[in-house]
Design a protein around this motif. Structure first.
Motif, PDB file in Angstrom:
ATOM      1  N   LEU A   1     -11.363 -48.433  52.121  1.00  0.00           N
ATOM      2  CA  LEU A   1     -11.636 -47.538  50.994  1.00  0.00           C
ATOM      3  C   LEU A   1     -11.701 -46.095  51.457  1.00  0.00           C
ATOM      4  O   LEU A   1     -12.124 -45.817  52.583  1.00  0.00           O
ATOM      5  N   PRO A   2     -11.331 -45.169  50.585  1.00  0.00           N
ATOM      6  CA  PRO A   2     -11.448 -43.749  50.954  1.00  0.00           C
ATOM      7  C   PRO A   2     -12.922 -43.351  50.977  1.00  0.00           C
ATOM      8  O   PRO A   2     -13.770 -44.028  50.388  1.00  0.00           O
ATOM      9  N   PRO A   3     -13.254 -42.261  51.635  1.00  0.00           N
ATOM     10  CA  PRO A   3     -14.656 -41.828  51.677  1.00  0.00           C
ATOM     11  C   PRO A   3     -15.133 -41.437  50.276  1.00  0.00           C
ATOM     12  O   PRO A   3     -14.330 -41.029  49.424  1.00  0.00           O
ATOM     13  N   PRO A   4     -16.426 -41.571  50.020  1.00  0.00           N
ATOM     14  CA  PRO A   4     -16.942 -41.202  48.698  1.00  0.00           C
ATOM     15  C   PRO A   4     -16.820 -39.695  48.463  1.00  0.00           C
ATOM     16  O   PRO A   4     -16.755 -38.918  49.417  1.00  0.00           O
ATOM     17  N   PRO A   5     -16.794 -39.291  47.206  1.00  0.00           N
ATOM     18  CA  PRO A   5     -16.697 -37.853  46.920  1.00  0.00           C
ATOM     19  C   PRO A   5     -17.975 -37.130  47.349  1.00  0.00           C
ATOM     20  O   PRO A   5     -19.029 -37.750  47.495  1.00  0.00           O
ATOM     21  N   PRO A   6     -17.898 -35.833  47.558  1.00  0.00           N
ATOM     22  CA  PRO A   6     -19.098 -35.089  47.952  1.00  0.00           C
ATOM     23  C   PRO A   6     -20.151 -35.133  46.845  1.00  0.00           C
ATOM     24  O   PRO A   6     -19.839 -35.244  45.671  1.00  0.00           O
ATOM     25  N   VAL A   7     -21.397 -35.050  47.257  1.00  0.00           N
ATOM     26  CA  VAL A   7     -22.520 -35.144  46.324  1.00  0.00           C
ATOM     27  C   VAL A   7     -22.974 -33.743  45.932  1.00  0.00           C
ATOM     28  O   VAL A   7     -23.166 -32.885  46.789  1.00  0.00           O
TER      29      VAL A   7
END
Length: 86
Positions: free
Chosen positions: A35-41
Motif C-alpha cells: 500500500l502507498p503511505p498514508p496522506p499527511p495529517v
C-alpha cells in the motif's frame, strides 16, 4: 571449531547461523499488495475534532448524570435526593 569473527572478539560457531542470517529467517514474508503511505495529517483539524469529541463527551456525561439523579428521585428515594437541597 570456534573462531573469532569481526564482532569485537565474539566467538561464533561455524555450524550456527549468524545473527543477521537469523533475523532474515525470522522476518515475516510480505503478503498481498504493497500500500502507498498514508496522506499527511493536518494536526489542526485533528485537534479541533479531538476538542469537539471531548466537549461532546462532557455534555453527554452531564446529561446522563442528571438523568440518573432524576431516576433515583422517581424511584422513591425522594428524601435522599432533596436532603440538603433547599
Amino acid at each position: 571449531m570456534a573462531s573469532r569473527g569481526r564482532r569485537g572478539g565474539v566467538l561464533v560457531r561455524e555450524d550456527e547461523p549468524r545473527r543477521d542470517e537469523w533475523a532474515e529467517q525470522q522476518a515475516p514474508a510480505q503478503q498481498g499488495p504493497v500500500l502507498p503511505p498514508p496522506p499527511p495529517v493536518d494536526y489542526g483539524v485533528f485537534m479541533q475534532g479531538l476538542v469537539q469529541a471531548t466537549q461532546t463527551q462532557a455534555h453527554t456525561q452531564a446529561a446522563l448524570q442528571a438523568q440518573l439523579e432524576a431516576q433515583i428521585c422517581l424511584d422513591g428515594a425522594y428524601k435522599r435526593c432533596t436532603a440538603g437541597k433547599s
